[in-house]
Design a protein around this motif. Structure first.
Motif, short mmCIF file in Angstrom:
data_model
loop_
_atom_site.label_atom_id
_atom_site.label_comp_id
_atom_site.label_asym_id
_atom_site.label_seq_id
_atom_site.Cartn_x
_atom_site.Cartn_y
_atom_site.Cartn_z
N ALA A 46 -23.79 47.81 -39.83
CA ALA A 46 -23.41 48.47 -38.57
C ALA A 46 -22.98 49.90 -38.86
CB ALA A 46 -22.29 47.69 -37.88
N HIS A 47 -22.74 50.65 -37.80
CA HIS A 47 -22.20 52.01 -37.91
C HIS A 47 -21.43 52.32 -36.62
CE1 HIS A 47 -21.91 56.34 -38.49
NE2 HIS A 47 -22.20 56.10 -39.76
N GLY A 48 -20.37 53.11 -36.77
CA GLY A 48 -19.48 53.40 -35.65
C GLY A 48 -19.91 54.50 -34.71
N ASP A 49 -20.95 55.28 -35.06
CA ASP A 49 -21.39 56.36 -34.19
C ASP A 49 -22.87 56.65 -34.44
OD1 ASP A 49 -21.96 58.72 -32.83
OD2 ASP A 49 -20.27 59.85 -33.67
N VAL A 50 -23.71 56.10 -33.58
CA VAL A 50 -25.14 56.37 -33.63
C VAL A 50 -25.48 57.04 -32.30
CG1 VAL A 50 -27.46 55.37 -33.83
CG2 VAL A 50 -25.53 54.33 -35.07
N ASN A 51 -25.68 58.35 -32.37
CA ASN A 51 -25.89 59.14 -31.15
C ASN A 51 -24.77 58.90 -30.14
OD1 ASN A 51 -28.22 59.99 -32.36
ND2 ASN A 51 -29.59 59.43 -30.71
#
Length: 180
Positions: A64-69
């Motif tokens: 996962a990632h906390g800021d995708v666009n």
């Protein structure tokens, strides 16, 4: 055959080496993201934890990632996006490894597709008391240009250890192969 898989129920695959559970892959439609839980070391030792009360979005072994666009795909709050497994994962079994391949689409809360992710996780045959896992992730920006923002929630591949392995609770210590 050394490895086997079993569909426990829709969206849950169990991976075994001989008769011992290695990991369970959870990819059902009702989840915020696909992940592995539990994950075991040889001898049935649980090495991961799922959704601790203070971090319910920590899902054992996950991507996962906390800021995708600008979209949070790390958390599981009301405004968070989702990582959706779009087809039943493909599993290839052999004497020395089990390879699980999963195609996922990262979407915003309102179902707008952001990117496609291809995940390949290889569980190698246990040697002595060592179990190796190779975890590969490939992203394809098929829908728009993508920016992974600078955030503390951006492990891409993350692993929440069991309490018994935490130094503050279980007295555990994690060391690399060189003792560090």
């Amino acid at each position: 055959m050394t490895f086997s898989i079993r569909l426990v129920k829709d969206g849950i695959l169990e991976i075994k080496e001989h008769d011992e559970v290695v990991a369970v892959y959870r990819y059902g439609k009702n989840l915020h993201k696909p992940y592995f839980y539990p994950v075991y070391a040889p001898g049935g030792l649980l090495v991961t934890r799922d959704a601790p009360p203070d971090h319910v979005h920590h899902r054992s072994l996950w991507t996962a990632h906390g800021d995708v666009n600008g979209v949070d795909l790390w958390g599981e709050a009301d405004k968070s996006g989702f990582i959706k497994c779009v087809e039943t994962p493909f599993v290839a079994l052999s004497e020395d490894k089990c390879v699980l391949s999963s195609r996922n689409i990262w979407v915003s809360r309102d179902e707008k597709p952001l990117l496609e992710e291809y995940r390949k996780v290889t569980f190698w045959k246990t040697t002595s008391t060592v179990r190796l896992i190779d975890y590969e992730v490939m992203f394809h920006a098929l829908y728009m240009d993508i920016t992974f923002g600078d955030t503390k929630e951006g492990g891409i591949i993350s692993f929440r250890v069991a309490d018994s392995m935490r130094e503050s609770i279980g007295g555990g210590r994690i060391r690399n192969s060189e003792g560090g």
